[in-house]
Design an enzyme around this catalytic site. Structure first.
Site, PDB file in Angstrom:
ATOM      1  N   TYR A   1      -7.429  47.210  39.861  1.00  0.00           N
ATOM      2  CA  TYR A   1      -8.267  47.834  40.903  1.00  0.00           C
ATOM      3  C   TYR A   1      -7.426  48.649  41.879  1.00  0.00           C
ATOM      4  O   TYR A   1      -7.887  49.636  42.435  1.00  0.00           O
ATOM      5  CB  TYR A   1      -9.026  46.766  41.694  1.00  0.00           C
ATOM      6  CG  TYR A   1     -10.015  46.012  40.844  1.00  0.00           C
ATOM      7  CD1 TYR A   1     -11.358  46.332  40.867  1.00  0.00           C
ATOM      8  CD2 TYR A   1      -9.585  45.003  39.999  1.00  0.00           C
ATOM      9  CE1 TYR A   1     -12.263  45.653  40.071  1.00  0.00           C
ATOM     10  CE2 TYR A   1     -10.480  44.321  39.202  1.00  0.00           C
ATOM     11  CZ  TYR A   1     -11.811  44.649  39.234  1.00  0.00           C
ATOM     12  OH  TYR A   1     -12.694  43.983  38.441  1.00  0.00           O
TER      13      TYR A   1
ATOM     14  N   LYS B   1      -4.090  36.201  30.379  1.00  0.00           N
ATOM     15  CA  LYS B   1      -3.973  36.773  29.036  1.00  0.00           C
ATOM     16  C   LYS B   1      -2.480  36.899  28.758  1.00  0.00           C
ATOM     17  O   LYS B   1      -1.961  37.993  28.473  1.00  0.00           O
ATOM     18  CB  LYS B   1      -4.719  38.128  29.019  1.00  0.00           C
ATOM     19  CG  LYS B   1      -4.847  38.779  27.657  1.00  0.00           C
ATOM     20  CD  LYS B   1      -5.897  38.142  26.773  1.00  0.00           C
ATOM     21  CE  LYS B   1      -5.956  38.851  25.431  1.00  0.00           C
ATOM     22  NZ  LYS B   1      -6.620  38.057  24.392  1.00  0.00           N
TER      23      LYS B   1
ATOM     24  N   ASP C   1     -10.166  35.250  26.923  1.00  0.00           N
ATOM     25  CA  ASP C   1     -11.191  35.382  25.873  1.00  0.00           C
ATOM     26  C   ASP C   1     -11.754  34.002  25.517  1.00  0.00           C
ATOM     27  O   ASP C   1     -12.960  33.823  25.365  1.00  0.00           O
ATOM     28  CB  ASP C   1     -10.646  36.117  24.637  1.00  0.00           C
ATOM     29  CG  ASP C   1      -9.185  35.798  24.329  1.00  0.00           C
ATOM     30  OD1 ASP C   1      -8.565  35.022  25.075  1.00  0.00           O
ATOM     31  OD2 ASP C   1      -8.660  36.326  23.335  1.00  0.00           O
TER      32      ASP C   1
ATOM     33  N   ASP D   1     -13.773  38.988  38.080  1.00  0.00           N
ATOM     34  CA  ASP D   1     -14.952  39.838  38.234  1.00  0.00           C
ATOM     35  C   ASP D   1     -15.937  39.562  37.099  1.00  0.00           C
ATOM     36  O   ASP D   1     -17.133  39.308  37.312  1.00  0.00           O
ATOM     37  CB  ASP D   1     -14.473  41.304  38.206  1.00  0.00           C
ATOM     38  CG  ASP D   1     -15.555  42.277  38.632  1.00  0.00           C
ATOM     39  OD1 ASP D   1     -16.689  41.838  38.891  1.00  0.00           O
ATOM     40  OD2 ASP D   1     -15.256  43.481  38.696  1.00  0.00           O
TER      41      ASP D   1
ATOM     42  N   ASP E   1     -19.480  36.755  37.088  1.00  0.00           N
ATOM     43  CA  ASP E   1     -20.826  37.259  36.793  1.00  0.00           C
ATOM     44  C   ASP E   1     -21.423  36.532  35.597  1.00  0.00           C
ATOM     45  O   ASP E   1     -22.602  36.192  35.582  1.00  0.00           O
ATOM     46  CB  ASP E   1     -20.810  38.774  36.532  1.00  0.00           C
ATOM     47  CG  ASP E   1     -21.163  39.543  37.791  1.00  0.00           C
ATOM     48  OD1 ASP E   1     -20.885  39.007  38.889  1.00  0.00           O
ATOM     49  OD2 ASP E   1     -21.707  40.656  37.699  1.00  0.00           O
TER      50      ASP E   1
END
Ligand code: NAD
Length: 358
Positions: free
Chosen positions: A144, A191, A223, A247, A251
């Site tokens: 970001y 990751k 994942d 993020d 959600d």
């Protein structure tokens, strides 16, 4: 002995004021029962602040925010800006501005599913029952904020994913502290099999873990975490992760709880914490006594647990909500249209019910 704390209430726009009224009422009740002294101040932000002062985040609000021990926020937003993307002064600038000014680097989102609302989710009740997760999403680093580039021929784009050791250290400590107040389990999601930032993340979390030998640490690839969240959400307690992964995962996880009107969040740094429902100002129902006040009330529970370490008081609030739901009381957003049993209440009556059970 009771605690003494200064709480700033920022109702904001739309249903913000309607729901924070009940968050504050619950704080007052808790203070009275447990012998705490909470003093309150109020400040403007968002559209109401623009109307009154020309700025979505007046200096006075920021001064009051910095002087408080915790902030209870409602929501900002007004239809007039939603339809005018070119407006230079906008309500949400207030929210971004206060997060920056207070150095809020960790976003916490608890995913708690009340048994009575098991059918409100699209997942199977037996998979969901008993789910209670607290996400820690890093807020200041990652793709970001890294350098963004496009090649001269416009056919290649890149975003720099960047993390600094101190950014991982400070949020990891927050997450471990919270794990100590919960079930002493923490899952760090990264990751690290592919990304260098994740290898740094894992290395730093492993170091911080040594400071918290009473907390059991697990490392999981993102994942796998995305899959486990819907396969077996009960497996998670505190989840610590970077900005981008957080993020997406938060959600995904919010759908476990069913309605927006049930979810609270906190943004914290080294100073004042900021507590709010995840929903917006909901112009469509503002001023109609229809808003679900439970997310604001849950924000207060989060404030008590995370900012003040008052775990018992926080639990009493969730128990009162549980009893309210068990007695069949619902706001429109969480009512089950298939059953006649639900007693549908407005914002005020629902807030009063929670206070009664508290
Ligand atoms: P929203 O969250 O305000 O509403 C989405 C839908 O959920 C609406 O149908 C609304 O009626 C319903 N809803 C939301 N909260 C509810 C509650 N407590 N009880 C019952 N129903 C509820 O999102 P939106 O409609 O996309 O945005 C409306 C405004 O809010 C916009 O101006 C947006 O920019 C702003 N917004 C602010 C925040 C914030 O302040 N943190 C977050 C999201 C959106």
């Amino acid at each position: 002995m009771g605690l003494s704390k200064k709480i700033l209430v920022i109702p904001g726009d739309g249903i913000g004021a309607e729901v924070t009224t009940w968050g504050k009422a619950v704080l007052e009740k808790i203070a009275a029962v447990y012998g705490h002294t909470f003093t309150y101040d109020e400040a403007l932000m968002g559209h109401v602040a623009i109307e009154a002062t020309g700025s979505p985040l007046p200096d006075e609000t920021l001064t009051k925010a910095k002087a408080s021990d915790a902030i209870l926020f409602g929501a900002v937003g007004h239809a007039k800006y939603d339809n005018d993307p070119t407006a230079k002064v906008r309500p949400e600038q207030g929210l971004l501005g206060i997060r920056k000014a207070l150095g809020l680097y960790a976003n916490l989102r608890p995913i708690v599913l009340f048994d009575e609302l098991l059918d409100a989710s699209s997942l199977k009740p037996e998979v969901l029952k008993g789910t209670d997760i607290l996400f820690f999403r890093e807020l200041t680093g990652d793709v970001y904020f890294g350098e963004k580039k496009r090649s001269e021929d416009r056919n290649t784009g890149s975003d720099l994913m960047i993390y600094h050791r101190y950014e991982v250290e400070r949020i990891a400590r927050k997450a471990y502290e919270a794990a100590r107040l919960r079930s002493h389990r923490l899952c760090s999601v990264d990751k690290a099999n592919v990304l260098e930032t994740s290898r740094l993340w894992r290395e730093v979390v492993q170091e911080i873990a040594k400071e918290y030998p009473d907390v059991e640490t697990e490392h999981m690839f993102v994942d796998n975490a995305a899959m486990q969240l819907v396969k077996n959400p009960k497996k998670f307690d505190v989840v610590l992760t970077a900005n981008l992964f957080g993020d997406i995962l938060t959600d995904e996880a919010s759908q476990i709880a069913g309605s927006m009107g049930m979810l609270a969040s906190a943004s914290i740094g080294d100073g004042t914490g900021f507590f709010e429902p995840i929903h917006g100002s909901a112009h469509d129902i503002a001023g109609q006594d229809k808003a679900n006040p439970l997310a604001s009330i849950l924000s207060v529970a989060l404030m008590l647990e995370i900012s003040f370490g008052l775990k018992d008081e926080a639990r009493k609030i969730t128990e009162a909500i549980d009893k309210t739901l068990k007695a069949g009381y619902r706001t429109g957003d969480i009512a089950d249209s298939k059953t006649e049993k639900d007693k549908i209440l407005g914002t005020t009556a629902m807030g009063e019910k929670v206070l009664e059970f508290l």
